[in-house]
Design a protein around this motif. Structure first.
Motif, short mmCIF file in Angstrom:
data_model
loop_
_atom_site.label_atom_id
_atom_site.label_comp_id
_atom_site.label_asym_id
_atom_site.label_seq_id
_atom_site.Cartn_x
_atom_site.Cartn_y
_atom_site.Cartn_z
N SER A 31 0.83 -1.21 0.00
CA SER A 31 0.00 0.00 0.00
C SER A 31 0.86 1.26 0.00
CB SER A 31 -0.95 0.00 1.21
OG SER A 31 -1.84 -1.08 1.13
N TYR A 32 2.00 1.18 -0.68
CA TYR A 32 2.93 2.30 -0.84
C TYR A 32 3.47 2.80 0.49
CZ TYR A 32 2.12 2.42 -5.83
OH TYR A 32 2.09 2.08 -7.18
N GLU A 33 3.53 1.95 1.50
CA GLU A 33 4.13 2.27 2.79
C GLU A 33 5.29 1.33 3.04
OE1 GLU A 33 1.44 2.37 6.09
OE2 GLU A 33 -0.15 3.36 4.97
N LEU A 34 6.50 1.88 3.12
CA LEU A 34 7.67 1.06 3.41
C LEU A 34 7.98 1.14 4.90
CD1 LEU A 34 10.15 1.91 0.50
CD2 LEU A 34 8.47 0.07 0.63
N SER A 35 7.91 0.01 5.57
CA SER A 35 8.26 -0.07 6.99
C SER A 35 9.00 -1.38 7.21
CB SER A 35 7.01 -0.03 7.86
OG SER A 35 6.24 -1.22 7.69
N PRO A 36 9.84 -1.47 8.24
CA PRO A 36 10.57 -2.72 8.48
C PRO A 36 9.66 -3.94 8.59
CG PRO A 36 11.52 -0.96 9.79
CD PRO A 36 10.27 -0.39 9.16
N ASP A 37 8.60 -3.82 9.38
CA ASP A 37 7.68 -4.96 9.56
C ASP A 37 6.97 -5.31 8.26
OD1 ASP A 37 8.23 -5.35 12.23
OD2 ASP A 37 6.66 -4.00 12.91
N GLY A 38 6.53 -4.27 7.54
CA GLY A 38 5.81 -4.51 6.29
C GLY A 38 6.67 -5.22 5.26
N ILE A 39 7.91 -4.79 5.12
CA ILE A 39 8.82 -5.40 4.14
C ILE A 39 9.12 -6.84 4.53
CG2 ILE A 39 11.13 -5.33 3.14
CD1 ILE A 39 11.00 -2.27 3.37
N ARG A 40 9.40 -7.06 5.82
CA ARG A 40 9.72 -8.43 6.25
C ARG A 40 8.54 -9.37 6.04
NH1 ARG A 40 12.90 -5.78 10.58
NH2 ARG A 40 11.01 -5.71 11.85
N ASP A 41 7.33 -8.90 6.35
CA ASP A 41 6.13 -9.73 6.14
C ASP A 41 5.95 -10.05 4.66
OD1 ASP A 41 5.37 -10.06 8.73
OD2 ASP A 41 3.91 -8.45 8.76
N LEU A 42 6.16 -9.04 3.81
CA LEU A 42 6.01 -9.24 2.38
C LEU A 42 7.00 -10.28 1.87
CD1 LEU A 42 4.87 -8.52 -0.42
CD2 LEU A 42 6.57 -6.69 -0.54
#
Length: 419
Positions: free
Chosen positions: A157-168
């Protein structure tokens, strides 16, 4: 921080002195203020007027957060978005007020601010800048980098965060280690060339928060139980985060899939989530919601969501965003905010955090332990590739949506108790 003590009423002045006494003790506080011990006692325990110079000295001995507690307490007042924006503008222009304002924000919203400060919102201009930085490389390399970056941004959703990237990356590795590797490399390059120029500290945080998968992803999910998830659900304060956590735990869908859902994809009458998204590696077919979840969404979450939209719709218009698209989102909140609130609930229950991706693993394990075929689990979680699913459907395996829903209702995890 300077406070205009002439604008404080007697009750506020008294609370400031009480706060100082709590901090230093009556004897030391009286000595520091230059008054007698009995005099200070009378100031805080009777209706005797408190001299302004005494109050002023006391304010100078208290930290900004202590002053805030004393003057304002935690009294809730109605504040609209326009008032909030005016406070931000004042903080930008007034350094003394800014120091006070920021200290209060960190005292009460520290976890949310940390989460937000570790998130980079990607714009179309950023993507174009990244593409321009690739000039000189072969067309196939440029196309590949842009393709994998856009795929990642859409799912994040066009939001880069450590948790978001790792989950992806965990989700992609489940599908294909090759895709996960290319995606990680594209994100690393984007962070290095675009984010770094705008925010060096955030770029370093994001860049070092994940590794490029070299082989099959070896991540061991957190062992979870329904009882633990129920306690976490009960501990989450943000109703949007509560609903988000509930659907993740009970549907087994990917974080990005649930966050990207639009209102018309949730058919509550039939209790169906219409993900309907296909790619070369996955087939996200449909998922379901339990009867108890349907009732909770209708009775608790939807009224909250509607009030949130009514309150902030004009703000979304003011910043030039697509209001109609925003209103259609099942979760019209920042993903970082949802994550922060869920993490807070996790820490209350477990004293630690786990990744939202672990809820997907929990769902699969729960169904398999309850005797559901791994093939059915793959279909429910959209893990079966389209071609494989078609072969199963046409030649070996015939199952209606009603039969899938029956399995889900009987075997799927439930966080809410029947009424």
């Amino acid at each position: 921080m300077l406070i205009d003590v002439t604008k404080l009423d007697e009750e506020q002045r008294k609370r400031i002195l009480k706060k100082l006494i709590d901090k230093l003790g009556l004897t030391l506080a009286a000595k520091m203020l230059g008054v007698g011990r009995s005099t200070l006692y009378r100031y805080v325990n009777t209706n005797q007027s408190i001299p302004l110079e005494v109050v002023k000295k006391a304010t100078e001995m208290l930290a900004p957060d202590e002053l805030s507690d004393a003057i304002y307490g935690l009294k809730v007042v109605e504040v609209d978005a326009t008032t909030a924006l005016s406070v931000v503008i004042k903080a930008i222009k007034d350094e003394k007020f800014r120091n006070f304002f920021v200290s209060i924000l960190y005292q009460y919203l520290g976890d949310y601010l940390k989460s937000a400060s570790s998130t980079y919102i990607v714009t179309e201009e950023d993507v174009k800048k990244f593409e321009k930085s690739l000039q000189g490389k072969s067309k196939s390399t440029i196309d590949m980098r842009i393709r994998y970056l856009r795929m990642a941004l859409i799912r994040l959703s066009y939001e880069l965060s450590p948790d978001g990237i790792r989950d992806l990356l965990a989700e992609l590795s489940e599908e294909s280690s090759n895709i996960a590797r290319h995606t990680a490399n594209s994100l690393k390059l984007f962070i290095k060339t675009v984010v770094k120029e705008k925010n060096l500290q955030l770029a370093q945080l994001l860049y070092n928060s994940f590794k490029v998968p070299k082989s099959k992803y070896k991540y061991k999910p957190q062992p979870l139980s329904v009882d633990t998830l129920r306690k976490i659900f009960d501990s989450i304060d943000h109703l949007g985060a509560k609903a988000f956590f509930l659907l993740l735990a009970e549907s087994g869908l990917r974080v990005g899939e649930v966050y990207s859902l639009k209102m018309d994809q949730l058919d509550l009458e039939n209790r169906i989530i219409k993900v309907m998204k296909e790619s070369e590696t996955k087939r996200a077919y449909i998922s379901f919601v339990h009867k108890e979840t349907k009732e909770w969404l209708q009775g608790v979450y939807f009224p909250y969501r509607e009030e949130f939209i009514r309150t902030y719709e004009h703000v979304v218009k003011q910043i030039g965003a697509d209001v109609e698209a925003w209103k259609q989102k099942l979760f019209p909140f920042q993903l970082a905010d949802l994550r922060a609130s869920i993490k807070e609930g996790m820490k209350k229950v477990l004293g630690k955090e786990f990744r939202l991706y672990d809820l997907r693993s929990f769902f699969a394990s729960y169904l398999i332990k309850n005797g559901v075929s791994p093939m059915i689990v793959n279909i429910l979680q959209g893990r079966a590739p389209p071609a494989q699913f078609q072969i199963l459907q046409n030649h070996y395996f015939v199952m209606s949506e009603i039969e899938l829903q029956k399995i889900f209702d009987e075997k799927g995890p439930k966080l809410l108790s029947p009424k």
